[in-house]
Design an enzyme around this catalytic site. Structure first.
Site, PDB file in Angstrom:
ATOM      1  CG  HIS A  37      -2.030  -1.005   1.112  1.00 22.60           C
ATOM      2  ND1 HIS A  37      -2.805  -1.371   2.186  1.00 22.60           N
ATOM      3  CD2 HIS A  37      -2.482  -1.741   0.057  1.00 22.60           C
ATOM      4  CE1 HIS A  37      -3.695  -2.281   1.805  1.00 22.60           C
ATOM      5  NE2 HIS A  37      -3.506  -2.528   0.523  1.00 22.60           N
ATOM      6  CB  SER A  50      -9.809  -5.457  10.376  1.00 26.97           C
ATOM      7  OG  SER A  50      -9.538  -4.661   9.219  1.00 26.97           O
TER       8      SER A  50
HETATM    9  C1  BV8 Z   1      -8.504  -1.859  -5.364  1.00 25.00           C
HETATM   10  C2  BV8 Z   1      -3.079   3.232   2.314  1.00 25.00           C
HETATM   11  C3  BV8 Z   1      -8.665  -2.423  -7.639  1.00 25.00           C
HETATM   12  C4  BV8 Z   1      -3.649   4.584   2.549  1.00 25.00           C
HETATM   13  C5  BV8 Z   1      -4.942   1.664   2.377  1.00 25.00           C
HETATM   14  C6  BV8 Z   1     -15.159   0.247  -5.149  1.00 25.00           C
HETATM   15  C7  BV8 Z   1     -14.288   0.533  -6.187  1.00 25.00           C
HETATM   16  C8  BV8 Z   1     -12.991   0.034  -6.206  1.00 25.00           C
HETATM   17  C9  BV8 Z   1     -12.555  -0.799  -5.173  1.00 25.00           C
HETATM   18  C10 BV8 Z   1     -13.436  -1.080  -4.142  1.00 25.00           C
HETATM   19  C11 BV8 Z   1     -14.721  -0.574  -4.118  1.00 25.00           C
HETATM   20  N1  BV8 Z   1     -15.337  -1.030  -2.984  1.00 25.00           N
HETATM   21  C12 BV8 Z   1     -14.469  -1.800  -2.299  1.00 25.00           C
HETATM   22  C13 BV8 Z   1     -13.328  -1.861  -2.998  1.00 25.00           C
HETATM   23  C14 BV8 Z   1     -12.130  -2.578  -2.633  1.00 25.00           C
HETATM   24  C15 BV8 Z   1     -11.385  -1.732  -1.606  1.00 25.00           C
HETATM   25  C16 BV8 Z   1     -11.699  -2.304  -0.255  1.00 25.00           C
HETATM   26  O1  BV8 Z   1     -11.243  -3.402   0.042  1.00 25.00           O
HETATM   27  N2  BV8 Z   1     -12.496  -1.584   0.560  1.00 25.00           N
HETATM   28  C17 BV8 Z   1     -12.837  -2.101   1.863  1.00 25.00           C
HETATM   29  C18 BV8 Z   1     -12.925  -0.932   2.875  1.00 25.00           C
HETATM   30  C19 BV8 Z   1     -14.171  -2.839   1.734  1.00 25.00           C
HETATM   31  N3  BV8 Z   1      -9.976  -1.885  -1.921  1.00 25.00           N
HETATM   32  C20 BV8 Z   1      -9.373  -0.979  -2.697  1.00 25.00           C
HETATM   33  O2  BV8 Z   1      -9.900   0.033  -3.104  1.00 25.00           O
HETATM   34  C21 BV8 Z   1      -7.942  -1.337  -3.097  1.00 25.00           C
HETATM   35  N4  BV8 Z   1      -7.784  -1.152  -4.490  1.00 25.00           N
HETATM   36  O3  BV8 Z   1      -9.367  -2.636  -5.059  1.00 25.00           O
HETATM   37  O4  BV8 Z   1      -8.107  -1.591  -6.660  1.00 25.00           O
HETATM   38  C22 BV8 Z   1      -9.587  -1.543  -8.383  1.00 25.00           C
HETATM   39  C23 BV8 Z   1      -9.115  -0.339  -8.868  1.00 25.00           C
HETATM   40  C24 BV8 Z   1      -9.972   0.468  -9.581  1.00 25.00           C
HETATM   41  C25 BV8 Z   1     -11.302   0.077  -9.791  1.00 25.00           C
HETATM   42  C26 BV8 Z   1     -11.751  -1.155  -9.258  1.00 25.00           C
HETATM   43  C27 BV8 Z   1     -10.901  -1.955  -8.552  1.00 25.00           C
HETATM   44  C28 BV8 Z   1      -6.960  -0.400  -2.402  1.00 25.00           C
HETATM   45  C29 BV8 Z   1      -6.881  -0.760  -0.950  1.00 25.00           C
HETATM   46  C30 BV8 Z   1      -5.735   0.027  -0.312  1.00 25.00           C
HETATM   47  C31 BV8 Z   1      -6.298   1.214   0.415  1.00 25.00           C
HETATM   48  N5  BV8 Z   1      -5.206   1.880   1.140  1.00 25.00           N
HETATM   49  N6  BV8 Z   1      -3.920   2.270   3.007  1.00 25.00           N
HETATM   50  C32 BV8 Z   1      -3.425   4.979   3.987  1.00 25.00           C
HETATM   51  O5  BV8 Z   1      -2.898   4.143   4.771  1.00 25.00           O
HETATM   52  O6  BV8 Z   1      -3.772   6.118   4.290  1.00 25.00           O
HETATM   53  S1  BV8 Z   1      -5.839   0.497   3.215  1.00 25.00           S
HETATM   54  C33 BV8 Z   1      -5.729   0.743   4.883  1.00 25.00           C
HETATM   55  O7  BV8 Z   1      -6.512  -0.313   5.464  1.00 25.00           O
HETATM   56  C34 BV8 Z   1      -4.330   0.526   5.432  1.00 25.00           C
HETATM   57  O8  BV8 Z   1      -3.364   0.158   4.487  1.00 25.00           O
HETATM   58  C35 BV8 Z   1      -4.538  -0.638   6.386  1.00 25.00           C
HETATM   59  O9  BV8 Z   1      -3.425  -1.396   6.525  1.00 25.00           O
HETATM   60  C36 BV8 Z   1      -5.602  -1.352   5.655  1.00 25.00           C
HETATM   61  C37 BV8 Z   1      -6.278  -2.482   6.344  1.00 25.00           C
HETATM   62  O10 BV8 Z   1      -6.551  -2.102   7.645  1.00 25.00           O
HETATM   63  P1  BV8 Z   1      -5.771  -2.941   8.783  1.00 25.00           P
HETATM   64  O11 BV8 Z   1      -4.305  -2.839   8.525  1.00 25.00           O
HETATM   65  O12 BV8 Z   1      -6.340  -4.303   8.845  1.00 25.00           O
HETATM   66  O13 BV8 Z   1      -6.074  -2.090  10.059  1.00 25.00           O
HETATM   67  P2  BV8 Z   1      -7.435  -2.106  10.894  1.00 25.00           P
HETATM   68  O14 BV8 Z   1      -7.424  -0.914  11.786  1.00 25.00           O
HETATM   69  O15 BV8 Z   1      -8.589  -2.322   9.954  1.00 25.00           O
HETATM   70  O16 BV8 Z   1      -7.332  -3.435  11.782  1.00 25.00           O
HETATM   71  C38 BV8 Z   1      -6.355  -3.509  12.790  1.00 25.00           C
HETATM   72  C39 BV8 Z   1      -6.407  -4.940  13.281  1.00 25.00           C
HETATM   73  O17 BV8 Z   1      -5.356  -5.116  14.227  1.00 25.00           O
HETATM   74  C40 BV8 Z   1      -7.705  -5.275  14.005  1.00 25.00           C
HETATM   75  O18 BV8 Z   1      -8.119  -6.560  13.602  1.00 25.00           O
HETATM   76  C41 BV8 Z   1      -7.294  -5.272  15.493  1.00 25.00           C
HETATM   77  O19 BV8 Z   1      -8.042  -6.229  16.232  1.00 25.00           O
HETATM   78  C42 BV8 Z   1      -5.859  -5.704  15.400  1.00 25.00           C
HETATM   79  N7  BV8 Z   1      -5.005  -5.226  16.490  1.00 25.00           N
HETATM   80  C43 BV8 Z   1      -5.037  -4.016  17.118  1.00 25.00           C
HETATM   81  N8  BV8 Z   1      -4.037  -3.958  18.034  1.00 25.00           N
HETATM   82  C44 BV8 Z   1      -3.372  -5.140  17.949  1.00 25.00           C
HETATM   83  C45 BV8 Z   1      -3.983  -5.944  16.981  1.00 25.00           C
HETATM   84  N9  BV8 Z   1      -3.551  -7.180  16.684  1.00 25.00           N
HETATM   85  C46 BV8 Z   1      -2.488  -7.646  17.367  1.00 25.00           C
HETATM   86  N10 BV8 Z   1      -1.843  -6.936  18.319  1.00 25.00           N
HETATM   87  C47 BV8 Z   1      -2.250  -5.684  18.629  1.00 25.00           C
HETATM   88  N11 BV8 Z   1      -1.597  -4.994  19.593  1.00 25.00           N
END
Ligand code: BV8
Ligand code: ZN
Length: 252
Positions: free
Chosen positions: A127, A197
């Site tokens: 990313h 997540s």
């Molecule tokens: C794509 C960079 C193909 C920026 C990030 C409509 C049109 C197009 C695409 C989509 C659409 N609808 C949905 C999509 C797909 C979309 C997607 O998946 N959306 C989700 C929300 C449903 N994906 C995309 O758009 C991707 N591109 O599909 O392109 C395409 C292209 C054009 C047209 C069609 C298709 C791009 C995805 C990348 C987005 N950029 N980050 C920035 O950082 O500012 S994503 C962002 O979320 C971060 O990178 C982060 O890493 C990522 C995932 O989140 P997590 O890392 O999992 O973090 P989170 O807080 O969610 O969870 C933390 C976890 O840790 C929890 O489970 C918690 O319990 C746990 N935890 C907490 N503390 C601890 C712990 N575990 C252990 N120990 C601890 N101490």
């Protein structure tokens, strides 16, 4: 998630044995591995920033609509990174790479750069990276960790607006890096999924890919996630504790 001590012991032993038998290991990390370094996770705070859903400020549409707001979001996160350091969870993955060498690949969704700072070499930042900026028009790009940038940074070569070199929602992942990540997962026989997540695709799809290729899957998280259903072992607890714990047992 409260388990008895011997349940935790049993899970740790099972995870360690799967890792010990592994020929090739791939790891996917998310924001959770950096939580104990003080980096806020995405969905911890309800996935909001200044009242905006993250998906609104981390998109090309959001940047086109209000570049100053998006830069405020990223400049705030860049500043916050100055105080953070890798935690024992990051260091455990460096130790794992040192043990496995070219049989190890670390794939991260994180943009905080902490795996590189900790010392991982075989690292795929799918990313992008917060510390790097690139031009919205020309090929200019520069890694400027710790530097504070103006509210609307401009390209020194062509004068157009710079953007953070991260992959926003609805943007394609860097194809060469993504292909390497997919390849590493198809080749691994043990897949660790740490602190994510598992809701963002295509990254989250790697867990399914690993399972389909017969790899054992070990999850490190505080709570159940969609990946838990695909995991052979789920270790519930902070990865800053559980990863070093597994590494410790691997050495004995
Ligand atoms: C794509 C960079 C193909 C920026 C990030 C409509 C049109 C197009 C695409 C989509 C659409 N609808 C949905 C999509 C797909 C979309 C997607 O998946 N959306 C989700 C929300 C449903 N994906 C995309 O758009 C991707 N591109 O599909 O392109 C395409 C292209 C054009 C047209 C069609 C298709 C791009 C995805 C990348 C987005 N950029 N980050 C920035 O950082 O500012 S994503 C962002 O979320 C971060 O990178 C982060 O890493 C990522 C995932 O989140 P997590 O890392 O999992 O973090 P989170 O807080 O969610 O969870 C933390 C976890 O840790 C929890 O489970 C918690 O319990 C746990 N935890 C907490 N503390 C601890 C712990 N575990 C252990 N120990 C601890 N101490
Ligand atoms: Zn330029």
């Amino acid at each position: 998630m409260h388990h008895s001590i011997d349940e935790i012991e049993d899970r740790l032993d099972r995870a360690t044995n799967l890792l010990r038998q592994a020929k090739n290991v791939a790891v996917l990390t998310g924001a959770g591995i950096s939580a104990e370094s003080g980096v806020p996770t995405f969905r911890g705070g309800g996935g909001l920033w200044e009242g905006h859903p993250i998906e609104e400020v981390a998109t090309p549409e959001g940047f086109a609509r209000n570049p100053a707001l998006v830069w405020r979001f990223y400049n705030m996160r860049r500043e916050a990174l100055r105080q953070v350091l890798p935690n024992p969870g990051h260091l455990a993955l460096v130790a794992l790479e040192q043990r496995l060498r070219d049989r190890f690949t670390l794939i991260t969704q994180n943009v905080d750069g902490l795996h590189a700072i900790a010392g991982n070499q075989r690292l795929l930042e799918i990313h992008g990276r917060l510390s790097r900026v690139r031009c919205t028009s020309c090929e200019f790009s520069r890694d400027c960790p710790g530097e504070s940038l103006p509210a609307l940074p401009k390209c020194p070569d062509c004068g157009d607006l710079l953007r953070p070199d991260v992959v926003w929602f609805h943007e394609m992942l860097p194809q060469d890096i993504w292909r390497k990540a997919e390849l590493a997962v198809t080749r691994c026989d043990c897949f660790l999924v740490v602190g994510t997540s598992a809701v963002v695709y295509p990254a989250a799809g790697l867990v399914q890919t690993a399972r389909q290729h017969g790899a054992s899957v070990i999850e490190f998280n505080l709570e159940q996630t969609p990946a838990s259903a695909l995991a052979h072992v789920s270790l519930f607890g902070p990865s800053g504790k559980t990863l070093p714990e597994v590494m410790q047992r691997l050495r004995t």
